[in-house]
Design an enzyme around this catalytic site. Structure first.
Site, short mmCIF file in Angstrom:
data_model
loop_
_atom_site.label_atom_id
_atom_site.label_comp_id
_atom_site.label_asym_id
_atom_site.label_seq_id
_atom_site.Cartn_x
_atom_site.Cartn_y
_atom_site.Cartn_z
N ASP A 352 0.87 -1.19 0.00
CA ASP A 352 0.00 0.00 0.00
C ASP A 352 0.90 1.23 0.00
O ASP A 352 1.84 1.31 0.79
CB ASP A 352 -0.89 -0.02 1.26
CG ASP A 352 -2.03 0.98 1.17
OD1 ASP A 352 -1.75 2.17 0.94
OD2 ASP A 352 -3.19 0.57 1.35
N ASN A 409 -12.81 -3.26 3.38
CA ASN A 409 -13.88 -2.27 3.37
C ASN A 409 -14.84 -2.50 2.22
O ASN A 409 -14.42 -2.83 1.10
CB ASN A 409 -13.28 -0.87 3.24
CG ASN A 409 -12.44 -0.49 4.45
OD1 ASN A 409 -12.90 -0.61 5.58
ND2 ASN A 409 -11.21 -0.08 4.22
N GLY A 413 -15.64 3.54 3.68
CA GLY A 413 -14.25 3.24 4.03
C GLY A 413 -13.47 2.73 2.84
O GLY A 413 -12.25 2.55 2.92
N GLN A 414 -14.16 2.50 1.74
CA GLN A 414 -13.52 1.94 0.54
C GLN A 414 -13.23 3.07 -0.45
O GLN A 414 -14.08 3.92 -0.69
CB GLN A 414 -14.45 0.91 -0.11
CG GLN A 414 -13.86 0.20 -1.31
CD GLN A 414 -14.74 -0.93 -1.83
OE1 GLN A 414 -15.86 -1.12 -1.36
NE2 GLN A 414 -14.25 -1.67 -2.80
N SER A 415 -12.03 3.07 -1.00
CA SER A 415 -11.71 4.09 -2.00
C SER A 415 -11.44 3.46 -3.36
O SER A 415 -11.57 4.13 -4.38
CB SER A 415 -10.50 4.93 -1.56
OG SER A 415 -9.38 4.11 -1.38
N HIS A 420 -10.19 -5.78 -2.13
CA HIS A 420 -8.81 -5.95 -1.65
C HIS A 420 -8.83 -6.22 -0.16
O HIS A 420 -9.66 -5.71 0.58
CB HIS A 420 -7.96 -4.71 -1.96
CG HIS A 420 -8.62 -3.42 -1.60
ND1 HIS A 420 -9.61 -2.84 -2.37
CD2 HIS A 420 -8.44 -2.59 -0.55
CE1 HIS A 420 -10.00 -1.71 -1.82
NE2 HIS A 420 -9.32 -1.53 -0.70
N HIS A 422 -6.71 -5.77 3.17
CA HIS A 422 -5.56 -5.10 3.80
C HIS A 422 -4.94 -6.05 4.81
O HIS A 422 -5.65 -6.63 5.64
CB HIS A 422 -6.01 -3.87 4.59
CG HIS A 422 -6.65 -2.77 3.79
ND1 HIS A 422 -5.96 -1.65 3.41
CD2 HIS A 422 -7.90 -2.60 3.31
CE1 HIS A 422 -6.77 -0.83 2.76
NE2 HIS A 422 -7.96 -1.38 2.67
P1 AMP Z 1 -9.69 1.13 0.73
O1 AMP Z 1 -9.85 2.49 1.33
O2 AMP Z 1 -10.07 0.01 1.64
O3 AMP Z 1 -10.37 1.07 -0.61
O4 AMP Z 1 -8.14 0.93 0.49
C1 AMP Z 1 -7.50 1.32 -0.67
C2 AMP Z 1 -6.04 1.37 -0.35
O5 AMP Z 1 -5.34 1.38 -1.57
C3 AMP Z 1 -5.61 2.59 0.44
O6 AMP Z 1 -4.98 2.16 1.62
C4 AMP Z 1 -4.65 3.30 -0.52
O7 AMP Z 1 -3.56 3.87 0.17
C5 AMP Z 1 -4.22 2.19 -1.43
N1 AMP Z 1 -3.85 2.58 -2.79
C6 AMP Z 1 -4.58 3.29 -3.68
N2 AMP Z 1 -3.93 3.41 -4.84
C7 AMP Z 1 -2.77 2.75 -4.70
C8 AMP Z 1 -1.66 2.51 -5.56
N3 AMP Z 1 -1.63 3.00 -6.80
N4 AMP Z 1 -0.62 1.80 -5.08
C9 AMP Z 1 -0.64 1.33 -3.81
N5 AMP Z 1 -1.67 1.52 -2.95
C10 AMP Z 1 -2.72 2.21 -3.39
#
Ligand code: AMP
Length: 459
Positions: A352, A409, A413-415, A420, A422
């Protein structure tokens, strides 16, 4: 008849065009700056400056928490109460974490500042602090954005904040935290016995104050009640944004009166200003509502600087089409680089880039387009979890941590809308913060990845 029809049509059209009614938010979001440190700017790190501010022929003690970065910063002046036992440093720090400079002064004759304390002098001191923030030499030295100077004050400081804002149109907005309407005390001094009680009540608070006494201060209230009328000042600052926060178990009723005065002034001049009035179930020091207080102030500051109100909890819809441009799809296609710790024909585990803890790994499916747990097949999920467990073991072995935490998430909480897992290394006794973290140093991330890779191979 014709006119009535036209009016009805207009009403219909307005009804049709109006924005849909917003549902009442179930939870006021907590801005990230309440609980999360910002990324360090090595060239211009956050700092603290201690200095003196000229006022009334002396120089009073002051400090400024300086935000990181050399761009002009919005700046908040925090004015303390009577005598100022509650320093609100946590609030000042939270506002600084949000990218603001935050300055504090000690009025003349308080807490070691030279001169004589009086309400009149404290007013002048607050005004002098605003002048200090607008002085071109200080603007350059402390990177102050003079269009975004906000004055906040707690208790008596609320009065002083309103006074400083009323006196200076350059102040962009005002925050009154359980403000004390000093002049209103006069109404209670109706007899010698009441005066004696007022003096006795005030005496313990005069300990950190110089050049004054409770008797002198009560006299000042009696002779200058009109000048110390906070309702009148509230009306005068209502031409700019104002936040009023009342404490239910202290001066909440005063805040309601101040808000009414501000609202009345705004009704006379509706084009200007805005009033946000909040009440909290707490005491005068907000002893059990510090987080709520910080969150409320930061949300309000968001109108001057949207980043201040930014929340650390992202969100994606649970149901939408798979987005081929999401960063994990791009990593899988080789369009984005990410240090890998494990790969087979079904699963990829990589670092990450904004780790919650050093060694934070994400495990994704290479074959499934599930965006969340509701869409993945048990077979694909079991493959991911098997790799997640191996990664966790490698973190323990390779990084020497005591454990690891699995987070996954869905929607809130998901972006990133590609499922994925964690896998976050855990150091015993260290809490984990569930916020969007600042990006880590790529070299440090690669070095940690190498240790986890090594431990994976040795399994
Ligand atoms: P979530 O908020 O559960 O969707 O987690 C997404 C995670 O992906 C976050 O912890 C980000 O820091 C990570 N993330 C997003 N884009 C990248 C990337 N290009 N390389 C590595 N980590 C990423």
């Amino acid at each position: 008849m014709k006119r009535m029809f036209a009016a009805a049509l207009t009403a219909l059209m307005l009804g049709g065009l109006a924005a849909p009614l917003q549902a009442e938010p179930r939870f006021a979001p907590i801005p990230k700056a309440v609980i999360a440190d910002p990324a360090r700017d090595p060239a211009h790190p956050a700092d603290m400056a201690a200095f003196t501010v000229p006022t009334g022929g002396v120089r009073v003690n002051a400090l400024m928490y300086l935000a990181s970065g050399d761009q002009p910063h919005p700046t908040m002046l925090m004015l303390h109460g009577f005598p100022g036992n509650e320093t609100n440093i946590d609030l000042m720090q939270a506002v600084r974490r949000a990218g603001w400079n935050v300055m504090r002064i000690n009025y003349r004759g308080s807490w070691g500042s030279p001169g004589r304390f009086s309400f009149a002098n404290a007013r002048a001191d607050g005004e002098a602090a605003v002048a200090f923030l607008n002085d071109p030499a200080n603007v350059a030295k402390y990177h102050i954005d003079t269009r975004r100077i906000v004055v906040a004050g707690h208790s008596m400081g609320g009065f002083m904040a309103a006074d400083a804002s009323a006196a200076d149109p350059r102040v962009a907005g005002t925050v009154l935290i359980d403000a004390w309407d000093i002049g209103k005390e006069k109404a209670g001094i109706t007899s010698p016995a009441a005066r004696k009680a007022a003096i006795e009540g005030m005496t313990p608070d005069t300990v950190p104050l110089a050049g004054t006494s409770a008797t002198l201060l009560v006299q000042e209230i009696e002779t200058n009640a009109a000048k110390l009328n906070l309702e009148a000042l509230s009306a005068r600052i209502a031409n700019r944004p104002v936040l009023m926060i009342g404490a239910d178990h202290a001066l909440g009723p005063t805040t309601r009166k101040l808000a009414a005065a501000a609202r009345q002034a705004q009704a006379l001049n509706p084009a200007k200003g805005s009033l946000t009035e909040t009440h909290m179930d707490t005491d005068h020091s907000f002893s059990d509502s510090r987080i709520a207080l910080e969150a409320e102030v930061l949300r309000w500051l968001g109108q001057f600087d949207p980043a201040s109100a930014q929340v650390g909890t992202p969100q994606v819809p649970l149901k939408t089409a798979y987005d081929e441009a999401n960063p994990f799809a791009r990593i899988l296609r080789g369009e984005l680089a990410a240090p890998k710790v494990y790969e087979d024909d079904q699963v990829l585990a990589f670092m990450d880039y904004a780790p919650a803890e050093p060694g934070h790994v994400l495990v994704i499916s290479k074959t499934s387009k599930a965006r969340n747990l509701l869409e993945i097949s048990p077979r694909d999920l079991s493959r991911l979890m098997a790799v997640a467990a191996r990664v966790g073991q490698a973190q323990v072995d390779g990084l020497g941590v005591e454990g690891f935490t699995i987070v996954q998430n869905n929607g809130v909480g998901q972006s990133v809308p590609h499922l994925h897992i964690h896998v976050i290394p855990r150091v015993a006794g260290k809490p984990l913060m569930f916020v969007e973290n600042a990006k880590g140093d790529p070299k440090a991330i690669e070095a940690t990845a190498a240790k986890i890779r090594g431990a994976m191979k040795a399994q």
